[in-house]
Design a protein around this motif. Structure first.
Motif, PDB file in Angstrom:
ATOM      1  N   GLY A  84       0.783  -1.233   0.000  1.00  0.00           N
ATOM      2  CA  GLY A  84       0.000   0.000   0.000  1.00  0.00           C
ATOM      3  C   GLY A  84       0.811   1.277   0.000  1.00  0.00           C
ATOM      4  N   SER A  85       2.017   1.237   0.546  1.00  0.00           N
ATOM      5  CA  SER A  85       2.849   2.440   0.567  1.00  0.00           C
ATOM      6  C   SER A  85       4.312   2.058   0.797  1.00  0.00           C
ATOM      7  CB  SER A  85       2.402   3.404   1.668  1.00  0.00           C
ATOM      8  OG  SER A  85       2.757   2.912   2.955  1.00  0.00           O
ATOM      9  N   PHE A  86       5.181   2.960   0.414  1.00  0.00           N
ATOM     10  CA  PHE A  86       6.619   2.777   0.624  1.00  0.00           C
ATOM     11  C   PHE A  86       6.934   2.669   2.118  1.00  0.00           C
ATOM     12  CE2 PHE A  86      10.674   4.754   1.680  1.00  0.00           C
ATOM     13  CZ  PHE A  86      11.559   4.054   0.874  1.00  0.00           C
ATOM     14  N   THR A  87       6.286   3.500   2.913  1.00  0.00           N
ATOM     15  CA  THR A  87       6.539   3.525   4.357  1.00  0.00           C
ATOM     16  C   THR A  87       6.187   2.196   5.018  1.00  0.00           C
ATOM     17  OG1 THR A  87       6.085   5.905   4.375  1.00  0.00           O
ATOM     18  CG2 THR A  87       6.050   4.751   6.498  1.00  0.00           C
ATOM     19  N   ASN A  88       5.029   1.634   4.664  1.00  0.00           N
ATOM     20  CA  ASN A  88       4.627   0.349   5.232  1.00  0.00           C
ATOM     21  C   ASN A  88       5.646  -0.743   4.903  1.00  0.00           C
ATOM     22  OD1 ASN A  88       2.320   1.352   6.386  1.00  0.00           O
ATOM     23  ND2 ASN A  88       0.967   0.744   4.686  1.00  0.00           N
ATOM     24  N   LEU A  89       6.110  -0.747   3.655  1.00  0.00           N
ATOM     25  CA  LEU A  89       7.076  -1.749   3.226  1.00  0.00           C
ATOM     26  C   LEU A  89       8.384  -1.626   4.010  1.00  0.00           C
ATOM     27  CD1 LEU A  89       8.076  -3.996   1.362  1.00  0.00           C
ATOM     28  CD2 LEU A  89       8.520  -2.262  -0.391  1.00  0.00           C
ATOM     29  N   LEU A  90       8.898  -0.395   4.133  1.00  0.00           N
ATOM     30  CA  LEU A  90      10.153  -0.174   4.854  1.00  0.00           C
ATOM     31  C   LEU A  90      10.014  -0.531   6.329  1.00  0.00           C
ATOM     32  CD1 LEU A  90      13.055   0.806   4.933  1.00  0.00           C
ATOM     33  CD2 LEU A  90      12.196   3.154   5.222  1.00  0.00           C
ATOM     34  N   ASN A  91       8.897  -0.137   6.945  1.00  0.00           N
ATOM     35  CA  ASN A  91       8.690  -0.421   8.369  1.00  0.00           C
ATOM     36  C   ASN A  91       8.634  -1.928   8.630  1.00  0.00           C
ATOM     37  OD1 ASN A  91       8.699   2.262   9.111  1.00  0.00           O
ATOM     38  ND2 ASN A  91       6.465   2.484   8.980  1.00  0.00           N
ATOM     39  N   GLN A  92       7.977  -2.668   7.740  1.00  0.00           N
ATOM     40  CA  GLN A  92       7.877  -4.110   7.942  1.00  0.00           C
ATOM     41  C   GLN A  92       9.232  -4.796   7.723  1.00  0.00           C
ATOM     42  OE1 GLN A  92       4.499  -6.380   6.707  1.00  0.00           O
ATOM     43  NE2 GLN A  92       3.214  -4.557   6.402  1.00  0.00           N
ATOM     44  N   ALA A  93      10.008  -4.270   6.777  1.00  0.00           N
ATOM     45  CA  ALA A  93      11.354  -4.816   6.572  1.00  0.00           C
ATOM     46  C   ALA A  93      12.213  -4.595   7.815  1.00  0.00           C
ATOM     47  CB  ALA A  93      12.000  -4.156   5.353  1.00  0.00           C
ATOM     48  N   LEU A  94      12.105  -3.404   8.417  1.00  0.00           N
ATOM     49  CA  LEU A  94      12.878  -3.100   9.631  1.00  0.00           C
ATOM     50  C   LEU A  94      12.371  -3.890  10.834  1.00  0.00           C
ATOM     51  CD1 LEU A  94      13.237   0.772   9.194  1.00  0.00           C
ATOM     52  CD2 LEU A  94      15.065  -0.931   9.025  1.00  0.00           C
ATOM     53  N   ALA A  95      11.079  -4.194  10.832  1.00  0.00           N
ATOM     54  CA  ALA A  95      10.533  -4.994  11.936  1.00  0.00           C
ATOM     55  C   ALA A  95      11.087  -6.418  11.909  1.00  0.00           C
ATOM     56  CB  ALA A  95       9.006  -5.025  11.844  1.00  0.00           C
ATOM     57  N   VAL A  96      11.265  -6.952  10.697  1.00  0.00           N
ATOM     58  CA  VAL A  96      11.821  -8.304  10.562  1.00  0.00           C
ATOM     59  C   VAL A  96      13.321  -8.297  10.807  1.00  0.00           C
ATOM     60  CG1 VAL A  96      12.223 -10.196   8.927  1.00  0.00           C
ATOM     61  CG2 VAL A  96       9.997  -9.048   8.989  1.00  0.00           C
ATOM     62  N   ASP A  97      14.014  -7.275  10.262  1.00  0.00           N
ATOM     63  CA  ASP A  97      15.475  -7.170  10.404  1.00  0.00           C
ATOM     64  C   ASP A  97      15.820  -5.754  10.862  1.00  0.00           C
ATOM     65  OD1 ASP A  97      18.198  -7.192  10.292  1.00  0.00           O
ATOM     66  OD2 ASP A  97      18.352  -7.539   8.126  1.00  0.00           O
TER      67      ASP A  97
END
Length: 476
Positions: free
Chosen positions: A202-215
């Motif tokens: 849905g958005s660039f921010t959501n993607l980046l936040n989820q990537a940082l949450a995993v790693d």
């Protein structure tokens, strides 16, 4: 075997081979046709050709895999260096080296510095381009084993021989026009993949936040500064020092066409890496890198996660296109180095052009067999291996090429010392020094530059004829 993906890949390989067969007769007419497509390539075709030559498996699988493992700063360093390649080429060498009217990089060194420099340059081209085949074949093995359901070694052999066939048959004619198709497939494929990923989050921010949450370390600087800087300058200079890329300038109609091709190639590359940014974040978000047998498989994992089979087939064809479009250019550079720059120039000067093009065809198959041998047990991840090649070429070729084009006082002796000192120091640092990954050119390239300048200033100046030749490189 994955039926949909396999069908698309096989259709793609057949089309590439047909193009090679179509151009076979034209390519064998002369060395000029085989190595430079008759100096007749226009801006649009040239732009896709130079873009495709630069875009190897490293730009897709290597950049994404390296970014997931080493963090987003590593991917961005890689991307900024690669995107800057073609503007650097456009202003520094594209028009100038096209005006030289030569067929190969060693040919230029012969024209500017003499036969002894040409021989050393030809050896460096053959060695470096043969090693550069290894990461391309590694990537083809990964893709082939995944899609076709065969083991990695078989995939390396089958696909390696497959993409050698059309390059050997059709020379630069086939390579350039297959690159037009391959470049388009790469761009469209990456845009499709990035679009599916964006739609899912849905958005660039959501993607980046989820990537940082995993790693949580994904956004951190994880390597020494020398690794980032060494990687950046190796790729920044790649379009100047890689024979597989420089030869695309020789195929252009004229100097202006060469520069315009580089300009549009830059636009294509920018789009590719914006899409790659999304793919890298999606790869980090999956959190599967530790479970993979090969780090570079993360790109395939993203495809499998986000795309239906038909679109996955297009993307995988795009990856194979990236491999083939770079590998075919490397094969041509290797064959030219042996058949034209060594055999014809120094062993059999009376050899006919048809004999030379026939020998080039044979050399390509020999080179791919050597590459296959080393790719069976690859010495590193794709991005690192390509970084080694870029660093080696920069350390040996970078300043002799640029100073040869721009500095009248550069001498044969200076070029020889600069080339050999940079190449040997780079190899010593790789094998015996404990430096951060890809940091070697930070030391070796400046040494090459300094020694070339010192030796040139302390030896006899080039003749007036050579100095006038340097002036001709800059005349429209």
């Amino acid at each position: 075997m994955k039926i949909a993906e396999s069908s698309i890949l096989l259709i793609y390989l057949v089309i590439m081979t047909v193009i090679g067969i179509y151009f076979y007769k034209r390519a064998r007419q002369s060395e000029n046709d085989y190595y430079t497509a008759g100096n007749s390539i226009n801006t649009l075709v040239g732009a896709f050709a130079i873009f495709a030559a630069v875009t190897s498996s490293s730009s897709l699988m290597g950049a994404v895999g390296g970014g997931v493992v080493n963090g987003l700063p590593y991917f961005l360093t890689y991307a900024f260096g690669v995107i800057a390649i073609l503007p650097f080429v456009m202003f520094l060498v594209a028009g100038q080296i096209r005006r030289a009217g030569v067929k190969t990089v060693p040919d230029f060194f012969k024209q500017r510095f003499g036969k002894s420099v040409q021989i050393i340059a030809a050896v460096i081209v053959v060695v470096s381009m043969t090693f550069y085949m290894v990461p391309q074949l590694t990537a083809s093995g990964i893709i082939g084993s995944y899609v076709l359901g065969i083991d990695y070694v078989t995939a390396v052999i089958v696909l390696g021989l497959g993409f050698t066939l059309y390059a050997a048959l059709g020379g630069m004619w086939a390579i350039t026009y297959t690159d037009l198709i391959q470049g388009a497939i790469m761009l469209v494929g990456m845009i499709i993949l990035a679009t599916f990923i964006f739609a899912d989050f849905g958005s660039f921010t959501n993607l980046l936040n989820q990537a940082l949450a995993v790693d949580p370390t994904f956004g951190d600087i994880q390597l020494p500064w020398m690794s980032y800087f060494g990687l950046f300058i190796a790729f920044l200079w790649f379009g100047i020092i890689s024979p597989s890329v420089v030869m695309r300038n020789f195929a252009s109609r004229d100097a202006k066409t060469a520069r315009r091709s580089a300009m549009w190639g830059t636009v294509f590359y920018l789009v590719l890496f914006v899409a790659g940014f999304f793919v890298t974040m999606a790869g980090a978000q999956l959190g599967v890198v530790d479970s993979l047998s090969q780090t570079d498989m993360i790109f395939v994992s993203v495809i499998e996660e986000y795309l239906p089979p038909i679109f996955a087939g297009i993307i995988l064809a795009g990856v194979l296109a990236a491999i083939m479009s770079s590998a075919d250019a490397m094969l041509l550079a290797i064959s030219a180095g042996v058949a034209h720059d060594i055999y014809k120039e120094h062993i059999n000067k009376q050899a006919t052009e048809r004999r030379i093009t026939g020998l080039s065809l044979i050399i390509m198959f020999v080179a791919i067999l050597v590459g296959i041998y080393f790719a069976i047990e690859p010495p590193g991840i794709i991005a690192v291996m390509v970084g080694w090649v870029g660093g080696f070429l920069l350390s040996s070729f970078g300043f002799p090429i640029v100073l040869g084009l721009w500095w009248k006082r550069a001498t044969k002796e200076g070029a020889l010392v600069g080339m050999l000192s940079g190449a040997l120091l780079f190899l010593i640092l790789v094998f015996f020094a404990d430096l951060p990954t890809n940091a070697e050119p930070i030391i070796a390239a400046p040494v090459s530059l300094i020694l070339m300048i010192i030796v040139s200033l302390t030896t006899k100046a080039p003749t007036q004829e050579i100095q006038d030749l340097v002036d001709s490189y800059h005349l429209d």
